[in-house]
Design a protein around this motif. Sequence first.
Motif, PDB file in Angstrom:
ATOM      1  N   ARG A   1      39.200  40.732  38.152  1.00 38.58           N
ATOM      2  CA  ARG A   1      39.378  39.747  39.217  1.00 38.58           C
ATOM      3  C   ARG A   1      38.285  38.683  39.157  1.00 38.58           C
ATOM      4  N   ALA A   2      37.069  39.151  38.866  1.00 37.64           N
ATOM      5  CA  ALA A   2      35.930  38.227  38.812  1.00 37.64           C
ATOM      6  C   ALA A   2      36.138  37.199  37.705  1.00 37.64           C
ATOM      7  N   TYR A   3      36.603  37.682  36.539  1.00 36.37           N
ATOM      8  CA  TYR A   3      36.871  36.816  35.393  1.00 36.37           C
ATOM      9  C   TYR A   3      37.886  35.752  35.776  1.00 36.37           C
ATOM     10  N   LYS A   4      38.970  36.201  36.407  1.00 32.28           N
ATOM     11  CA  LYS A   4      40.029  35.264  36.767  1.00 32.28           C
ATOM     12  C   LYS A   4      39.532  34.229  37.771  1.00 32.28           C
ATOM     13  N   THR A   5      38.757  34.684  38.740  1.00 36.23           N
ATOM     14  CA  THR A   5      38.221  33.757  39.739  1.00 36.23           C
ATOM     15  C   THR A   5      37.292  32.757  39.085  1.00 36.23           C
ATOM     16  N   LEU A   6      36.443  33.282  38.189  1.00 35.41           N
ATOM     17  CA  LEU A   6      35.450  32.447  37.528  1.00 35.41           C
ATOM     18  C   LEU A   6      36.097  31.337  36.708  1.00 35.41           C
ATOM     19  N   VAL A   7      37.208  31.652  36.034  1.00 31.78           N
ATOM     20  CA  VAL A   7      37.839  30.615  35.213  1.00 31.78           C
ATOM     21  C   VAL A   7      38.732  29.698  36.052  1.00 31.78           C
ATOM     22  N   SER A   8      39.281  30.199  37.150  1.00 31.24           N
ATOM     23  CA  SER A   8      40.232  29.381  37.910  1.00 31.24           C
ATOM     24  C   SER A   8      39.545  28.435  38.884  1.00 31.24           C
TER      25      SER A   8
END
Lengths: 273, 281, 359
Positions: B4-11
Amino acid sequence: MTATSPTRRAPLLTLYAACVFAFVYLPIIVLILYSFNRDGVGGFPPRHFTFDWYRQLFADGPIWDSVLNSLFVAAGSVVLSLTLGLLAALALDRADFPGKALFRRLVLLPLILPGIITGLSLLMFAVFAHVQLSLFTVFLGHGTALISVATTELFAGLQKMDRAQEEASLDLGATPWQTFWRVTLPNLKLSMIAAGLLIFTLSMDEIAVTFFLIGRDNTLPLEIWGRLRRGITPEINAVSTLIFAVSVALIIIWYRVRTRGLGAEAQELIETP
Amino acid sequence: MFSRAYKTLVSLPPLLWVGLFLLLPYALMFAHSFWAVKDGLLVHQWNLDNYHTLFAKPVYIEVLLRTMRIAASVTFCSLLLGYPLAYYLSFHSGGRKELLYQLVVVPLWVSYLVRGYAWKTILGSEGVLNSFLQYLHLTHEPVSFLLYSPFAVVLMLTHIYTPFVFLPIYAALEHIPRPLVEASQDLGASSTQTFLRVILPLSLPGLIAGATFAFVLSLGDFLAPLLVGGASGTMIANVVQSLFGAAYDWPLGAAISVCILFVVISLLFLTERLEKRWSFK
Amino acid sequence: MSSVGANSLHPSHTPTTALLEIRGVSKCFGRRDVLKGVSLSIASGEFLTLLGESGSGKTTLLRLIAGFEQPSAGEIWMGGERLDTLPPYKRRVNTVFQHYALFPHLSVRDNVAYGLRVKNTPAAEIGDRVDQSLRMVKMEEFAASRPSKLSGGQQQRVALARALVNRPQLLLLDEPLSALDANLRKQMQGELKSLQRELGITFLFVTHDQEEAMALSDRIALLRDGALEQVATAREIYAHPATAYTAQFIGQTNLLQGEIRGSIATCGVLRWPLDAPDGLAIFSLRPEAIRLCAGGGRQATEVKFRASIRQQLYGGSSELLEVDCGAGQFLRVRIPVHGPLSGEHDFVFSIADAVRVQE
């Protein structure tokens, strides 16, 4: 089988294609030719070969100031749009969030929208936010509009990439952060270079958006534009010829990079049993 | 596989950026189109007057129609040049394919302004073409209708968009599996029949993409008319540009921009559906 | 399989009513010789298979016949007419493509009607023939579907109907079953075979699968590096391979390298009488030609030897053994299901089954 269909001769079509090529190239050739013509633009045939216009160009301070300005803006735009474009491509490729479809369309909009719309919107935004127009606003405009190019290119790169590589990396104990730096990014190297070169060229050449965001300092296209309004001089032929030469050099660099990349890929294929 | 963190970070960063620097400016343009100018000052007074002016004064409609005519001509001419070129490269160029492809792509990298300027020097009354004609004694007086006319605008924009139109068509043609062409011949179709029944229908998505591109970008062009169009070649974007400049009526300019935007977006929507309908992958 | 039986009596017999004649055809792509002087005639109504590894030139030969490539040398004749000078669309030959090559923008019905439409066949006739063709391959109910909505096997049937609706004299099939899974492939093989016999159309079938070739063909033409290695019926080519390559490519075999001296053949520890001139020789001995010898003596026409079991692979209906005859000589033996074996055993094979082959 590797055999391809034999190419059948089509003389009429070949002739037509040659005419289209002539149409595309003739203006460029004329432009280059007349940059060496002492008597200026127009007049047929060109006679009296000269380098005078180039000499005049190299002594022209404002032109070189504008070249520097353009280089700054283009370099900044490459960094800004590549960074945001990479994130946007990753987000589109692997994250789900509300409004994703809208986001995708919005990011790509400057690519297909006439430049004047994007330029004017950003102008209104600058005035609204009380930001003085300058090279910085031009840089923001280019960087934002060209995210579309970076996103398209990098998204295509991500789609082509073998997802199992990243899974293998995680499986072998690399953290997501390590995987990103050691697997994902190297895989996107060619797409990054392609997008970077494209953004650089487009920014160097951009005029529709720049037109509305420019402050006191001109970029190269706007400097040329300003002079065009005053009249035609072969000095502009000379600078156009140089721009053309730089563009062609960039393309050649790009193909060198790409074929080296492809060469390495082919090598791998041969070496794998 | 992505946290989730990865997705938030890129989005999050691109979302915020695009929201602030694209969505908000476009929204501002929309808002402006409902505002007004009083005594040379912008007032945030919501009204429909701009749109009313737009449709009430025939001059705007006239320019818009002329613009669409020019854009349609550019699209048609670019297709007329680009499609046969793409077809030739894809099916008949043999071993020279890669080289010729590069030759088409090179002008794409050449500055818009440079190419427009080249036409100006060619078409002008003391330009290359006129002096060439006089040199051949075909004319004695300079032919003056060449430059500063809708014709010059169409010519210049066709020159610029032909390679753009070429690209998606070429890609579509290259994606047609060659066994389909062989199957058609095998079933008794001549070259012409094969082209009309197999190649053309399968290249339609590329054709539509190229045509859309040429039409939309010509529609919003304001530089070509300024360079080579003259008064008779004025297009809708020139009107917008002058409203934002000397005429100082941003709300009216914004309203016209919104109209252009509306035309463009509905066109994109339409062609996207057409492309989907005609792609069979 | 009457025609096969008739042919097997005269293995080298060339059919009298040749439909297609390939005369000394060569093809090179640049410097690469893909076909080297191939001559072959195909009888009317025959099911002939071009068998070979990838790169052997079988698909190229097919494309020459279809007209997608031009021969570098040689001629192709069909029914007394020179074929290789005609463009593909004027040849009474149709092809079933490897990946079917169905037109994605046309429905199944329009795909099948394509060949008739481009030849301006009257509409009523098109309708009838298309229906008939679709019925033949049991695809009537899919007439309105797009090819992309069909499974591999269904696409295969449509491709077949699309080719056959034109009533070609010769149907070319380019590995048409290679994209199907094993079960479906077996089923389609049966259907193809019965369809061919029903219609009496000449089939020229390309495959790299020797089992498929044997199951379907009247005759097999084995290609190797662009040249014909052997042309014969399936039974003939299996029982009497002409070369070591053929013996190994078609089915499994043991290749025995040895020599003949004084009318005795010697291959390692194996020896048997053979009336032939002295010299080196290679023999092909099929694994199933070797039997476990329960005991007792051997006949004069048999060779008996003792070998130890090195490996036993159970295969359901049979077992495959690898046995060590001593002196580093290993043989593969296929026997009926027997149960676990170990240690030394006696084996026996008939001398007639050791077929002498060329290098």
